[in-house]
Design a protein around this motif. Structure first.
Motif, PDB file in Angstrom:
ATOM      1  N   HIS A 187       3.264   1.252   5.378  1.00 45.37           N
ATOM      2  CA  HIS A 187       4.687   1.252   5.701  1.00 45.37           C
ATOM      3  C   HIS A 187       5.007   0.177   6.735  1.00 45.37           C
ATOM      4  CE1 HIS A 187       4.816   4.834   3.383  1.00 45.37           C
ATOM      5  NE2 HIS A 187       4.364   5.650   4.310  1.00 45.37           N
ATOM      6  N   HIS A 188       4.153   0.059   7.740  1.00 46.90           N
ATOM      7  CA  HIS A 188       4.378  -0.954   8.778  1.00 46.90           C
ATOM      8  C   HIS A 188       4.435  -2.353   8.180  1.00 46.90           C
ATOM      9  CE1 HIS A 188       2.864  -3.971  11.686  1.00 46.90           C
ATOM     10  NE2 HIS A 188       3.697  -3.353  12.504  1.00 46.90           N
ATOM     11  N   ASP A 189       3.524  -2.653   7.266  1.00 50.80           N
ATOM     12  CA  ASP A 189       3.494  -3.981   6.663  1.00 50.80           C
ATOM     13  C   ASP A 189       4.676  -4.215   5.730  1.00 50.80           C
ATOM     14  OD1 ASP A 189       1.249  -4.596   8.086  1.00 50.80           O
ATOM     15  OD2 ASP A 189      -0.158  -4.283   6.430  1.00 50.80           O
ATOM     16  N   VAL A 190       5.149  -3.167   5.071  1.00 57.58           N
ATOM     17  CA  VAL A 190       6.354  -3.287   4.248  1.00 57.58           C
ATOM     18  C   VAL A 190       7.543  -3.655   5.127  1.00 57.58           C
ATOM     19  CG1 VAL A 190       8.044  -1.983   2.895  1.00 57.58           C
ATOM     20  CG2 VAL A 190       5.615  -1.773   2.374  1.00 57.58           C
ATOM     21  N   ILE A 191       7.684  -2.969   6.243  1.00 55.73           N
ATOM     22  CA  ILE A 191       8.804  -3.221   7.154  1.00 55.73           C
ATOM     23  C   ILE A 191       8.769  -4.647   7.683  1.00 55.73           C
ATOM     24  CG2 ILE A 191       9.844  -2.540   9.355  1.00 55.73           C
ATOM     25  CD1 ILE A 191       8.562   0.273   8.847  1.00 55.73           C
ATOM     26  N   ALA A 192       7.578  -5.123   8.042  1.00 51.17           N
ATOM     27  CA  ALA A 192       7.445  -6.424   8.699  1.00 51.17           C
ATOM     28  C   ALA A 192       7.421  -7.599   7.747  1.00 51.17           C
ATOM     29  CB  ALA A 192       6.161  -6.428   9.549  1.00 51.17           C
ATOM     30  N   ASP A 193       7.193  -7.358   6.465  1.00 47.39           N
ATOM     31  CA  ASP A 193       6.998  -8.472   5.531  1.00 47.39           C
ATOM     32  C   ASP A 193       8.292  -9.251   5.317  1.00 47.39           C
ATOM     33  OD1 ASP A 193       6.907  -9.651   2.588  1.00 47.39           O
ATOM     34  OD2 ASP A 193       4.851  -9.401   3.306  1.00 47.39           O
ATOM     35  N   PRO A 194       8.270 -10.568   5.492  1.00 45.89           N
ATOM     36  CA  PRO A 194       9.499 -11.357   5.344  1.00 45.89           C
ATOM     37  C   PRO A 194      10.051 -11.359   3.926  1.00 45.89           C
ATOM     38  CG  PRO A 194       7.589 -12.784   5.693  1.00 45.89           C
ATOM     39  CD  PRO A 194       7.138 -11.391   5.967  1.00 45.89           C
ATOM     40  N   LEU A 195       9.200 -11.258   2.918  1.00 41.40           N
ATOM     41  CA  LEU A 195       9.685 -11.222   1.539  1.00 41.40           C
ATOM     42  C   LEU A 195      10.456  -9.926   1.274  1.00 41.40           C
ATOM     43  CD1 LEU A 195       6.618 -12.641  -0.438  1.00 41.40           C
ATOM     44  CD2 LEU A 195       8.802 -13.782  -0.004  1.00 41.40           C
ATOM     45  N   VAL A 196       9.931  -8.815   1.780  1.00 45.95           N
ATOM     46  CA  VAL A 196      10.622  -7.543   1.595  1.00 45.95           C
ATOM     47  C   VAL A 196      11.951  -7.554   2.335  1.00 45.95           C
ATOM     48  CG1 VAL A 196      10.513  -5.049   1.973  1.00 45.95           C
ATOM     49  CG2 VAL A 196       8.463  -6.285   1.264  1.00 45.95           C
ATOM     50  N   ARG A 197      11.954  -8.054   3.540  1.00 47.04           N
ATOM     51  CA  ARG A 197      13.183  -8.082   4.334  1.00 47.04           C
ATOM     52  C   ARG A 197      14.246  -8.964   3.685  1.00 47.04           C
ATOM     53  NH1 ARG A 197      12.107  -6.082   9.608  1.00 47.04           N
ATOM     54  NH2 ARG A 197      13.866  -7.240  10.474  1.00 47.04           N
TER      55      ARG A 197
END
Length: 286
Positions: free
Chosen positions: A78-88
């Motif tokens: 979850h942390h990496d999903v939140i921080a990922d620039p592509l997801v954001r």
């Protein structure tokens, strides 16, 4: 409490994991981040004969682009999903909703794939996957297959995954703000970090001051995550003055439960209120 006894396997590859699951049949549980399974084991609500730990299988983490789609590995935390620039940039709703999951400790251990495969209708991310029209990719003895989110969640804590299949990635169509998309996730919980009594994921596309498209996902309004189809239809072409009217139908076709936290009637009320708030925030009309 102490979990019941079980055998433990830690496969080194996807093929090994699939083979292990096929041999075990329905007596196995997959361990990813462990934030959903371990509490069930400790409370003795699950009794697997075998726990298959996939945490060290390579290639199941990270985010990449595939044309108009984001491909997110099932073991991405979850942390990496939140921080990922592509997801954001391309799936802001997923980043925003994931940021509300539990607490930082759980977000650093829990995984996107684990949350979806656990299929708790009170969890935040199943409804978000439904709203995003995500596709879940499973691998089994017969190879890969794609399961649309609308077909993946079949009942309480049950998915379309077969006992010998492993969820390996989640494919999410891009919904960029530059293309007119807006999003918002809002939930109401009894106490901080608790399961949502009700949550609403709103994803809308604006065009000439009106809503050209709307998708509304509901958390904890039935045995599976749901789409508020009547509200989606009513929102198409609506302006700010039509949002409140459309939100009144948010609970249509749902079957919320009554429990010590909230009655079914109160959950229906929350669905209407949170839908109005979420759509206005997503469309920047409020």
């Amino acid at each position: 409490m102490i979990p019941p006894a079980f055998e433990y396997a830690r496969p080194a590859s996807i093929d090994d994991a699939v083979r292990t699951l096929a041999e075990a049949g329905e007596d196995a549980k997959v361990l990813a981040g462990g934030q959903s399974l371990l509490p069930l084991l400790r409370l003795r609500l699950a009794f697997p004969e075998l726990v298959v730990d996939i945490g060290r299988i390579p290639g199941l983490r990270g985010v990449r682009e595939d044309g108009g789609t984001l491909v997110i590995g099932a073991l991405t935390t979850h942390h990496d999903v939140i921080a990922d620039p592509l997801v954001r940039r391309h799936a802001g709703l997923l980043a925003a909703a994931t940021a509300t999951v539990a607490d930082p400790a759980i977000r650093h251990r829990g995984t996107l794939g684990g949350s979806l495969a656990h299929a708790d209708p009170g969890g935040d991310l199943p409804a978000v996957a439904l709203t995003l029209d995500a596709e879940l990719i499973a691998v089994g003895p017969e190879g890969r297959r794609a399961i649309p989110a609308r077909e993946f969640f079949v009942d309480f804590l049950q998915t379309a995954l077969r006992p010998d299949e492993l969820l390996v990635e989640v494919r999410v169509p891009k919904t960029d703000e530059s293309d007119g998309w807006g999003f918002h996730y809002e939930k109401f919980s009894r106490v901080a970090q608790a399961w949502a009594m009700v949550g609403v994921a709103a994803l809308v596309r604006r065009e000439d001051g009106h809503l050209a498209e709307a998708r509304i996902g509901l958390t904890n309004m039935g045995a599976t995550p749901l789409r508020a189809s009547a509200t989606e239809d009513a929102l198409t072409g609506a302006g700010a003055d039509g949002v409140a009217r459309a939100a009144q139908s948010a609970a249509e076709g749902t079957r919320p439960s009554s429990d010590p936290s909230a009655s079914a009637e109160y959950r229906s009320h929350l669905a209407r209120v949170l839908t109005r708030r979420s759509v206005l925030a997503a469309a920047r009309m409020g």
